[in-house]
Structures are given as C-alpha cells and as structure tokens.
Design an enzyme around this catalytic site. Structure first.
Site, PDB file in Angstrom:
ATOM      1  CG  HIS A 153      -0.434   6.258  -3.498  1.00 22.10           C
ATOM      2  ND1 HIS A 153      -0.353   6.940  -2.307  1.00 22.10           N
ATOM      3  CD2 HIS A 153      -0.159   4.970  -3.190  1.00 22.10           C
ATOM      4  CE1 HIS A 153      -0.040   6.091  -1.334  1.00 22.10           C
ATOM      5  NE2 HIS A 153       0.078   4.895  -1.851  1.00 22.10           N
ATOM      6  CG  ASP A 205      -1.641  10.103  -1.906  1.00 18.24           C
ATOM      7  OD1 ASP A 205      -2.223   9.661  -2.911  1.00 18.24           O
ATOM      8  OD2 ASP A 205      -0.853   9.415  -1.225  1.00 18.24           O
ATOM      9  CB  SER A 258      -1.333   3.134   0.680  1.00 22.56           C
ATOM     10  OG  SER A 258      -0.058   3.671   0.677  1.00 22.56           O
TER      11      SER A 258
END
Length: 497
Positions: free
Chosen positions: A137, A167, A243
């Site tokens: 993402h 992901d 992230s």
C-alpha cells in the site's frame, strides 16, 4: 503506514513507559515480602538498576545497528481523475472504515501548501544487491519511487514486484553492494507473546524513529488489511509513515514488517511475519509475482447452526457453497454442500486456515481432502491449480467495461432463466448501447462459449482470456443465443482501453 496513504491513531506512550513498568516489577521482586538489610555505604548499584541499564544498552545497540538499513520511501502517485485524496473510491472507503474518517481527513485532505503530492513510507534493506522490503500500500499507486538512506543518499527505486494479497512489495536500488547496510532477518515462527519488540520507521516524516513494546499476540487473522493474514500484534507505537519499516527483536533481527494499527484503539499495531515476507520476497524477485495454489470454490464459515443442520456435532471445517465450473475442485469431484474438515493431512479450523494451506501448495500437485458429504465422510484428491492474479482480474474487468459487456458465470439457474442449453461459459446480462459488444450483435441472454478460439469454461477463464486481448484486436466470439442456436460474431476491442 504511508503518511500520504493511510491515516492512523497516534500512540502517545513514551519509550520510558515499558521501562518504568519493568523497573516496578523488578523492584517488587527484589524487595519481596521480607525487609532486606540496609545496603552499606558505597555498595554496588542495586540489581534492578543493573538490569535496567543492560536493557537500555540492548535497545540502544539494536537502534545503532539497524537504523542505517531503514530507508525512507517517497512515492509520487500516478495522476488519476479520482477524489482529491488521490485514491480511488474503493481504496478511500477501505481506509476510512479501518483507520477512521477523522484521521483519514487529517492526513489525506488537509495538506499544507508545500505538499507536492508525494506519499511517504518506510522500508528496510535486506540484501546487499539493493533489495528493499516494504508494504504494497506504500507503492501500489506509484508513478515514481525515491529511496533515501540514513546517510542522505537518494536513489530512484525500481518496483521488482508487489503482492496486494499480503500487502508486501519489493523494491531495488542500484548502489555499490559494499556501501549498503543490511538488516538481518530473524525467525517469526519462534516468537513468544511477551517478548520485547522494537519498531523503526519514519512516522509523520520524523526519520528513523524508534519505539518499543512487546509482542501482544501472534497469528492474528480477520484484521481486514490483506487477504492472507497471520499478523504479529504489538503495542510498539506504529504511526503514519511507519508502513514498511521493520519490527525487531532484542538481537536486532527483523521479525516483521510493520503494516497497520487500529484507529479506534491504542497500542494495537500489526506486522507481517518475516517468514511470510521472506517467502513472498523470494517469489517476487524470481518471477515478479506470487504463485499460489487454487481450488476454485466459494466457501463460508461453518457456524454452529449450519453444523447442526448438516448433522455435525461441532463447527469444525469449512462449508463449500459453490464450485466453479472447470475448476480443479470440480475436476476432483467436489460438490456444493461438502464440508472440508481436512486438507493434506491437517485438520481445517476455518476459512483462513484453509486459504493459507491451499495457497502454500504448488500448482500441479495433488492434495488429499477429507470432506463430510450427506453426513458421511468421504475422501477426495484434487490437483491444485494456480490462483488467478489480481492484476489479471483487474485488466479483464477493464476490458469488459471497454467492450460494453457485463457477464456472470453460467450457472444452471442462469441457463434456465435465459433458455440456454450450454453448461459452461459465461452469460451476458447487459450490453452498453453503442459499445463494441453491441456493434458485434451480442445481446443480453447470450452465452459466450469461446473467445479467440479459446474455450470459456467459467468467469475466471473468460477474464484470463480477456486480459490478454490487445487494443484494436479483432476476435471471433462463439455465442449461444437465448432460446436459439449457436453462431460466431466478430468483436473488435477498442483502440484505447
């Protein structure tokens, strides 16, 4: 989380909180129920203090050793005609639901005048050849990717491959191997709840921030972030920009890739186990995509009520609600109403368990299944197929839209509704006026049996064929008319999708 890509609840606990907690526990253990004798003047520091100093040294050593391998990933998104957030409506809604509208608006919509439309995340160098692990993402909408190292060197990064279902993504930079600091990968299968966990990343643009917590849980599923989930849960603070950064143990080895945090809670963060990341990275480097096993069934959880209805004493297993035409499951004799209780010799607990086990089997290999059928045990052998790639499905959907066709699987109910004798293919439910499909004479109620001399078994095979169609290509399409005969029509793909 990518600062320009997801919005999460900040975790405001300081690094010292777990240290103070540990100090309290150690001091309580040291004092016990009996009063110790007073320490003489000049005596060495108390044991709890020495333990805290050792722990402090361990944290600092991990930070010193691993921080150079943690990178800032800056992404220039592809220009789209979607909302001002820069995301499509489906992605926007997904992150709004998971991270909360307040923080979505704060980090997506209320951008300052200096914003240049770039999103930021983290990554970790895991190989001297320049390979970097990060989240899908962070880079999925990237037109350009730039990586900045701890020594402020900047590199244009190449997207080696990405896997939306886990992901994860792999980037590559071109740099002298000897100049790249590399993080060592650990073993996430040996993690224990209560172990220390250290997160490093770039939250809110604050480069290489270190936070500390513990492993709160392992094997977390149904989080709603990815298709294949077995997350490490941690209370180490994870925020927008974290992230793709590493979660580490006290030995400084990567045990996870930080991914998400629950917006409505505090100290609930999730990391992808490094053993899963290692396997997916190897596939992305080798072939640019991830190959997973596939049965071709529609499944649902077996609730207590359903178990009782099927004559089972306990709700263990997965209920098959549909079997796709032409799928490996159909070839292996699986039927709707079967309850899968065992796969490849292992008992099946739920949907997530079955998905994980099937995906791990290489396509082409047989797998033994134990099912309950009509309240009796039965055994099947299914030759596992290859799971259709998400990119292929998206490309096919775009082709369907450009041709003006809306189709669905040709089920017995659909065949009866449209007076069709065919038992394989897809049925056309709508044709856009003025489209290529309409120009070819395709009508609602027609069954498409063949495209470009390739047989259409079901919706999956139709989409795989359509994904390979080139702009402007002219192809014969074999259709069965509702209530009529079979005939060929000529369909031309638009010059521009």
């Amino acid at each position: 989380m990518a600062a320009g890509d997801t919005a999460m609840t900040p975790c405001r606990r300081a690094l010292l909180y777990p240290v103070f907690l540990l100090a309290a526990v150690l001091l309580a253990a040291a004092t016990g129920s009996a009063q110790p004798s007073p320490a003489p003047k000049g005596a060495p520091a108390a044991e709890p203090e020495r333990l805290l100093q050792a722990l402090e040294h361990a944290f600092a050593s991990v930070a010193d050793r691993v921080m150079p391998s943690v990178v800032n990933v800056s992404v220039k998104p592809r220009k789209t005609a979607s909302s001002e957030s820069g995301e499509g409506p489906d992605v926007e809604q997904r992150f709004k639901e998971f991270f909360g509208p307040e923080f979505f608006d704060r980090f997506f919509r209320r951008r300052g005048p200096r914003d240049e439309g770039r999103a930021a995340g983290s990554g970790v160098i895991v190989d001297r050849q320049g390979y970097i692990l990060t989240n899908n993402h962070v880079v999925e909408h990237a037109a350009e990717i730039e990586v900045r190292l701890s020594d402020d060197r900047k590199f244009k990064a190449t997207l080696v491959g990405r896997d939306p279902k886990s992901d994860l993504a792999v980037l590559k930079i071109e740099a002298p191997p000897a100049s790249l600091p590399v993080a060592a990968l650990g073993d996430s299968d040996t993690l224990r709840v209560g172990q220390w966990a250290i997160a490093i990343g770039n939250p809110f643009g604050l480069d290489r921030t270190v936070t500390v917590g513990i492993i709160s849980a392992t094997g977390r599923t149904r989080v709603g972030v990815a298709t294949y989930e077995a997350f490490i849960q941690t209370d180490a603070s994870i925020n927008p920009g974290n992230s793709g950064g590493p979660l580490l143990n006290l030995q400084g080895r990567v045990i996870g890739i930080n991914t998400a945090i629950v917006a409505t809670g505090q100290g609930i963060g999730f990391s992808i186990p490094v053993n899963m990341a290692r396997d997916i990275m190897a596939q992305l480097i080798a072939r640019g995509r991830v190959v997973r096993g596939w049965l071709g069934i529609v499944i649902q959880d077996l609730t207590d009520d359903l178990a009782a209805g099927f004559g089972l004493s306990a709700a263990h297993g997965v209920l098959v609600s549909d079997v796709m035409a032409g799928s490996p499951a159909e070839a292996g004799g699986m039927r709707p109403g079967d309850i899968i209780v065992e796969f490849a010799g292992a008992p099946i607990k739920d949907i997530t368990d079955l998905q994980k086990r099937v995906a791990a089997v290489a396509p082409g290999y047989p797998a033994a299944l134990a099912v309950i059928r009509d309240r009796k045990p039965a055994r099947l052998s299914v030759k596992i197929g290859e799971q259709p790639a998400e990119e292929t499905q998206i490309a096919a959907l775009q082709k369907e839209e450009s041709l003006g066709l809306t189709v669905e699987s040709l089920t017995p109910e659909a065949a009866e509704r449209f007076s069709l004798s065919a038992r394989a293919g897809v049925v056309v439910t709508a044709v856009a006026p003025g489209s290529s499909g309409a120009a070819a004479g395709i009508r609602p109620g027609d069954a498409i049996l063949e495209v470009n001399r390739q047989a259409v078994a079901d919706l999956g095979s139709f989409r795989r064929i359509m994904a390979s169609v080139k702009p402007g290509e002219v192809m014969p399409v074999y259709v069965q008319r509702g209530g009529g005969g079979n005939e060929y029509v000529v369909l031309k793909a638009p010059e521009k999708p």
